[in-house]
Design an enzyme around this catalytic site. Structure first.
Site, PDB file in Angstrom:
ATOM      1  N   GLU A  51       0.823  -1.211   0.000  1.00  0.00           N
ATOM      2  CA  GLU A  51       0.000   0.000   0.000  1.00  0.00           C
ATOM      3  C   GLU A  51       0.853   1.256   0.000  1.00  0.00           C
ATOM      4  O   GLU A  51       0.494   2.252  -0.625  1.00  0.00           O
ATOM      5  CB  GLU A  51      -0.960  -0.007   1.193  1.00  0.00           C
ATOM      6  CG  GLU A  51      -2.033  -1.090   1.120  1.00  0.00           C
ATOM      7  CD  GLU A  51      -2.890  -1.018  -0.131  1.00  0.00           C
ATOM      8  OE1 GLU A  51      -2.955   0.058  -0.753  1.00  0.00           O
ATOM      9  OE2 GLU A  51      -3.484  -2.048  -0.504  1.00  0.00           O
ATOM     10  N   TYR A 105      -6.253   6.795   3.523  1.00  0.00           N
ATOM     11  CA  TYR A 105      -6.369   5.712   2.556  1.00  0.00           C
ATOM     12  C   TYR A 105      -5.638   4.453   3.027  1.00  0.00           C
ATOM     13  O   TYR A 105      -6.209   3.357   3.089  1.00  0.00           O
ATOM     14  CB  TYR A 105      -5.808   6.119   1.176  1.00  0.00           C
ATOM     15  CG  TYR A 105      -5.609   4.887   0.336  1.00  0.00           C
ATOM     16  CD1 TYR A 105      -6.684   4.296  -0.287  1.00  0.00           C
ATOM     17  CD2 TYR A 105      -4.367   4.250   0.272  1.00  0.00           C
ATOM     18  CE1 TYR A 105      -6.540   3.116  -0.996  1.00  0.00           C
ATOM     19  CE2 TYR A 105      -4.211   3.069  -0.424  1.00  0.00           C
ATOM     20  CZ  TYR A 105      -5.297   2.515  -1.052  1.00  0.00           C
ATOM     21  OH  TYR A 105      -5.161   1.337  -1.717  1.00  0.00           O
ATOM     22  N   ASP A 145      -9.527   5.978  -2.600  1.00  0.00           N
ATOM     23  CA  ASP A 145      -8.443   6.291  -3.525  1.00  0.00           C
ATOM     24  C   ASP A 145      -9.021   7.020  -4.733  1.00  0.00           C
ATOM     25  O   ASP A 145     -10.229   7.245  -4.821  1.00  0.00           O
ATOM     26  CB  ASP A 145      -7.721   5.012  -3.955  1.00  0.00           C
ATOM     27  CG  ASP A 145      -8.584   4.176  -4.875  1.00  0.00           C
ATOM     28  OD1 ASP A 145      -9.816   4.201  -4.716  1.00  0.00           O
ATOM     29  OD2 ASP A 145      -8.040   3.508  -5.765  1.00  0.00           O
TER      30      ASP A 145
END
Length: 364
Positions: free
Chosen positions: A36, A116, A134
DNA sequence: AACCCGGGGGT
DNA sequence: ACCCCAGGGTT
């Protein structure tokens, strides 16, 4: 379950792109964290090879935390946004010090984890149900709801979060979040969306209006500025090149690149600037201009004119903490893809076409 | 809220 | 040439 989420999941299971971080749920939080962080503002297809090499070097959280920060940044070389690597390193040390992961609601207190990434980790690893917001989900929501606002508008974030929650409630699996990301990347693209192929077109207001492209609205783009730099390319007999650590606060801070200096004003003579730069480093001798290299950094467009030092250069530079010799193909320090571009220019200048003997023109 | 940060892929 | 990417931190 027969609503939009079901259609979305059916589409996803047939069309999903294979990525190495797509393991069964719940996923390993360390590997998911690495993925991520790399995926922040970076296209997924580009992340994949970096992700594999990175995990081979740092297979576990303990391995990463034990490594020097520079080693972690080195494995980000070429990926951009190098602060991510430093913050990832800090977070792994934090996790080790506190003896494990915080409750899912507190993930955002970790370095480099914003809303996020915290939501993505929570959903993919810890059973969280908050949607990771996102760019894909924001754009999909803007179109489904015909919400006319820029991507970052607070109103759109609220609507996109509500949409994500509703889809998760129906699907019951964080797979919907990944399905939304793939839908945004492959179908609900920023330009030329493939609406006929979209599993959600039946519920899409923008599609009904016939103008999916109109959503979300595009904010004013910042004007691009052009910069002209010179580099001195100094090669040792063994093929190593002189690199310097970029000073903090400047572009590409902390990365190792050949000595660079801006040409100010842009109309000045790059050759004279390069001579002065080489002289300040203790090198005398003739300089040969190499083909200019282009390199973009957010809204800046750099033109870097490399100058190779002639054979009469002294063999050693002054010993300094921020200066060292490295093979440009396999640098042992963190660097930018600008280094490989300069190396390519130097290679062409040496073996390829006719060497540039005149001063290259100003940047466009 | 606006700005800054790397680099490249897609159109 | 332009857009924007599985954003976060700082001001």
């Amino acid at each position: 379950m027969a609503g939009p989420a079901a259609r979305l999941l059916r589409w996803f299971r047939a069309a999903a792109r294979p990525f190495p971080w797509r393991e069964p749920f719940p996923r390993d939080p360390y590997r998911t964290l690495v993925a991520e962080v790399m995926l922040q503002q970076t296209q997924a297809a580009r992340v994949a090879p970096f992700y594999q090499r990175f995990l081979a070097a740092f297979p576990t959280l303990e391995a990463l935390a034990a490594a020097p920060q520079e080693e972690v940044v080195r494995h980000f070389s070429g990926l951009g946004y190098y602060r991510r690597a430093r913050l990832l390193h800090a977070t792994c040390r934090t996790l080790l010090r506190r003896g494990g992961w915080p409750p899912p609601g507190e993930l955002q207190s970790l370095e480099g984890l914003g809303s996020y990434t915290a939501a993505a980790l929570a959903a993919f690893c810890f059973g969280g149900s908050e949607p990771p917001l996102d760019g894909n989900l924001l754009r999909i929501a803007a179109r489904l709801l015909a919400h006319e606002a820029p991507l970052r508008a607070a109103s759109l974030r609220r609507d996109a979060a509500a949409l994500g929650r509703a889809l998760y409630l129906e699907a019951g699996t964080p797979e919907v979040f990944e399905a939304l990301m793939d839908l945004g990347a492959q179908v609900c693209r920023p330009v030329s969306p493939r609406c006929p192929d979209c599993p959600l077109k039946g519920s899409c207001r923008a599609f009904q209006l016939g103008e999916p492209q109109r959503f979300p609205t595009v904010p004013a783009t910042r004007p691009v500025t052009s910069l002209l730099w010179v580099a001195v390319w100094i090669r040792s007999r063994s093929g190593a090149v002189l690199l310097q650590r970029r000073p903090p606060g400047e572009l590409l801070a902390g990365l190792w690149l050949p000595p660079l200096r801006p040409v100010l004003p842009p109309a000045a003579d790059p050759c004279a600037v390069a001579r002065e730069l080489a002289r300040s480093l203790g090198f005398a001798g003739s300089l040969q201009a190499l083909p200019a290299v282009r390199h973009s950094i957010t809204y800046r467009r750099l033109t870097v004119v490399p100058f190779a030092l002639g054979a009469e250069a002294p063999r050693v530079a002054e010993k300094r903490e921020d200066q060292r010799w490295e093979c440009p193909d396999t640098p042992g320090v963190p660097t930018s893809s600008l280094l490989s571009k300069l190396a390519a220019a130097a290679g062409q200048g040496a073996s390829g076409g006719p060497p540039a003997t005149t001063t290259p023109g100003d940047p466009p």
